[in-house]
Design an enzyme around this catalytic site. Structure first.
Site, mmCIF file in Angstrom:
data_model
loop_
_atom_site.group_PDB
_atom_site.id
_atom_site.type_symbol
_atom_site.label_atom_id
_atom_site.label_comp_id
_atom_site.label_asym_id
_atom_site.label_seq_id
_atom_site.Cartn_x
_atom_site.Cartn_y
_atom_site.Cartn_z
ATOM 1 N N ARG A 99 0.005 2.260 12.670
ATOM 2 C CA ARG A 99 -0.685 1.037 12.451
ATOM 3 C C ARG A 99 -0.599 0.812 11.046
ATOM 4 O O ARG A 99 -1.058 -0.257 10.441
ATOM 5 C CB ARG A 99 -2.353 1.214 12.661
ATOM 6 C CG ARG A 99 -2.750 1.524 14.114
ATOM 7 C CD ARG A 99 -4.013 1.723 14.230
ATOM 8 N NE ARG A 99 -4.595 2.952 13.350
ATOM 9 C CZ ARG A 99 -4.625 4.237 13.387
ATOM 10 N NH1 ARG A 99 -3.480 4.770 14.284
ATOM 11 N NH2 ARG A 99 -4.908 5.109 12.365
ATOM 12 N N HIS A 100 0.069 1.600 10.173
ATOM 13 C CA HIS A 100 0.054 1.385 8.705
ATOM 14 C C HIS A 100 1.540 1.206 8.415
ATOM 15 O O HIS A 100 2.521 1.766 8.712
ATOM 16 C CB HIS A 100 -0.302 2.736 7.994
ATOM 17 C CG HIS A 100 -1.924 2.784 7.880
ATOM 18 N ND1 HIS A 100 -2.223 3.449 8.907
ATOM 19 C CD2 HIS A 100 -2.930 2.586 7.426
ATOM 20 C CE1 HIS A 100 -3.914 3.499 9.090
ATOM 21 N NE2 HIS A 100 -3.978 3.061 7.665
ATOM 22 N N ARG A 117 0.757 -1.232 0.065
ATOM 23 C CA ARG A 117 -0.054 -0.072 -0.203
ATOM 24 C C ARG A 117 0.771 1.278 0.082
ATOM 25 O O ARG A 117 1.751 1.415 0.927
ATOM 26 C CB ARG A 117 -0.966 0.258 1.543
ATOM 27 C CG ARG A 117 -1.605 -1.181 1.496
ATOM 28 C CD ARG A 117 -3.026 -1.111 0.525
ATOM 29 N NE ARG A 117 -3.751 -2.381 0.890
ATOM 30 C CZ ARG A 117 -4.947 -2.388 1.645
ATOM 31 N NH1 ARG A 117 -5.025 -1.697 2.546
ATOM 32 N NH2 ARG A 117 -5.445 -3.597 1.736
ATOM 33 N N GLU A 132 -8.387 -1.462 14.223
ATOM 34 C CA GLU A 132 -9.176 -2.067 13.154
ATOM 35 C C GLU A 132 -8.096 -3.355 12.680
ATOM 36 O O GLU A 132 -7.097 -3.278 12.265
ATOM 37 C CB GLU A 132 -9.627 -1.444 11.877
ATOM 38 C CG GLU A 132 -10.242 -2.133 10.840
ATOM 39 C CD GLU A 132 -9.843 -1.518 9.461
ATOM 40 O OE1 GLU A 132 -10.288 -0.392 9.214
ATOM 41 O OE2 GLU A 132 -9.710 -2.226 8.576
ATOM 42 N N SER A 167 -10.950 -6.393 7.661
ATOM 43 C CA SER A 167 -12.212 -5.931 6.850
ATOM 44 C C SER A 167 -12.923 -7.085 6.034
ATOM 45 O O SER A 167 -11.912 -7.858 5.760
ATOM 46 C CB SER A 167 -11.744 -4.789 5.843
ATOM 47 O OG SER A 167 -11.704 -3.706 6.526
ATOM 48 N N GLU A 170 0.670 4.164 0.942
ATOM 49 C CA GLU A 170 -0.012 5.231 1.710
ATOM 50 C C GLU A 170 1.041 6.134 2.372
ATOM 51 O O GLU A 170 1.935 5.709 3.143
ATOM 52 C CB GLU A 170 -0.882 4.564 2.907
ATOM 53 C CG GLU A 170 -1.944 3.804 2.264
ATOM 54 C CD GLU A 170 -2.564 2.890 3.400
ATOM 55 O OE1 GLU A 170 -3.866 2.962 3.730
ATOM 56 O OE2 GLU A 170 -2.010 2.015 3.765
ATOM 57 N N ARG A 202 -0.673 -6.307 12.205
ATOM 58 C CA ARG A 202 -1.784 -5.536 13.248
ATOM 59 C C ARG A 202 -2.457 -6.287 14.094
ATOM 60 O O ARG A 202 -2.708 -5.990 15.263
ATOM 61 C CB ARG A 202 -2.812 -5.019 12.218
ATOM 62 C CG ARG A 202 -2.709 -3.653 11.900
ATOM 63 C CD ARG A 202 -3.834 -2.588 11.636
ATOM 64 N NE ARG A 202 -3.737 -1.720 10.698
ATOM 65 C CZ ARG A 202 -4.396 -1.053 9.967
ATOM 66 N NH1 ARG A 202 -5.871 -1.136 10.495
ATOM 67 N NH2 ARG A 202 -4.048 0.013 8.991
#
Ligand code: ATP
Length: 346
Positions: free
Chosen positions: A129-130, A121, A264, A267, A123, A320
């Site tokens: 958390r990423h 990713r 989280e 998903s 991001e 995570r």
């Protein structure tokens, strides 16, 4: 213990630099020293046990383990940013989820598949958390009627895996990390997104997407109301979820996230398997007439023209999940070698 040495052989030399003097970025630079601590090794022993237990659980239910491509022509199907790579004389990108290939397996009639593999990713945000590259446990199955079957499956999977981790490492995790391994013995509460606003006013800081603050608030609520540190938030607004998510009514999607200790960790959703509905949802989101839509049309939508059973799945971010389980302050601790904005060494 007394040791009587008969001799000493020098197998190799080592500098006197100490892991204790490392901090922040230098810990990541000299990760091999950082990882020499007993508590760090434990994180990866636990990760090994966790994955083995999850794999065992899924294999017992006759899931097929897949290894799908990590290089693809398709762009971002879910809105996540992608890393572009040169692919001979063309441009390709690194997959940000194996979901397309999991669905390809459903069209092919595999019915139950999973994969444990890397996803990428791009991001730019730096949070605790990423990561730009992480390991995802993706599970996909056919012949479902709703998301509740997917949540039941995930709940059983997580319960089994955490029980195995607790039995094998519980005492050591308490000693090294200061936390108990929580096994969700009772059913995990499920709260529809539309009810979040009234139940947890402090979590409704946005009309659709949940902010991290909102995730923490909903977890605090679940702990207080149900005595549970896990909670599923379900039925997100369709506008907040990717186009392939099945919609229930006009603005609701058949989707869910699993939160644990304010984070989280999963998903999931029931996917739309009817090609006409998919086309409509693609068009509504404006995903037409660029290179992405060429790929979508030819390789994604085309697939569903040949018939596909109702299906869905979920993805669990391994690092995570470990972070939540072991009460670690950052995903940098649970990633073997972390990748994030500005960090692609060692
Ligand atoms: P978030 O909203 O936290 O950015 P997401 O909604 O983009 O996550 P999904 O695309 O649904 O996440 O990915 C499935 C799971 O993968 C997430 O629940 C999470 O556990 C994990 N995950 C997602 N993005 C990252 C990331 N950048 N680093 C580590 N794990 C991630």
């Amino acid at each position: 213990v007394e040791v009587h040495a008969h001799g000493v052989t020098l197998l190799g030399s080592a500098s006197q630099e100490s892991a204790a003097r490392l901090d922040g970025e230098s810990r990541l630079d000299l990760r091999y020293l950082d990882l020499r601590a007993e508590s760090k090794v434990l994180i990866f022993e636990v990760g090994t046990t966790l994955l083995q237990a999850m794999r065992e659980f899924l294999l017992r239910q006759e899931y097929i383990e897949l290894h799908t491509p990590k290089i693809t022509a398709g762009g971002s199907e879910s809105g996540a940013a992608v890393f572009e790579v040169a692919y001979f004389d063309k441009k390709a990108c690194l997959v940000q989820s194996p979901q397309f290939y999991m669905q390809l397996a459903m069209v092919a009639g595999f019915d139950r598949v999973f994969e444990v593999g890397p996803v990428f990713r791009a991001e730019p945000a730096s949070t605790n958390r990423h990561a730009a590259e992480f390991t995802c446990i993706d599970v996909e199955c056919s012949w479902i009627e709703s998301c509740s079957e997917l949540m039941d499956l995930e709940e059983a999977l997580v319960r089994h895996a955490l029980a195995v981790v607790r039995d094998r490492h519980g005492a050591e995790i308490r000693r090294q990390c200061g936390v108990d391994v929580e096994v969700p013995e009772r059913a995990i509460p499920r709260i529809a997104f539309r009810d979040v606003r009234s139940l947890v006013p402090s979590a409704s800081d946005s009309a659709s997407r949940m902010s991290h603050g909102a995730e923490e608030a909903i977890c605090a609520f679940a702990r207080e109301r149900f005595g549970h540190s896990f909670v599923f938030v379900t039925d997100y607004p369709a506008a907040d979820r990717p186009f392939y998510t099945m919609r229930d009514q006009e603005n609701t999607s058949r989707s869910f996230d699993l939160m644990w200790r304010g984070i989280e960790v999963t998903s999931g959703c029931q996917r739309e398997h009817r090609v006409e509905s998919l086309r409509r949802q693609v068009a509504e989101l404006g995903l037409v007439s660029d290179t992405l839509s060429l790929y979508l049309d030819k390789h994604y939508l085309e697939m569903f023209r040949h018939g596909c059973p109702p299906h869905g799945g979920f993805g669990i971010g391994l690092e995570r999940f470990l972070m939540a389980m072991l009460g670690q302050p950052s995903i940098r601790e649970t990633s073997f070698v972390f990748r994030g904005p500005g960090r692609f060494v060692p």
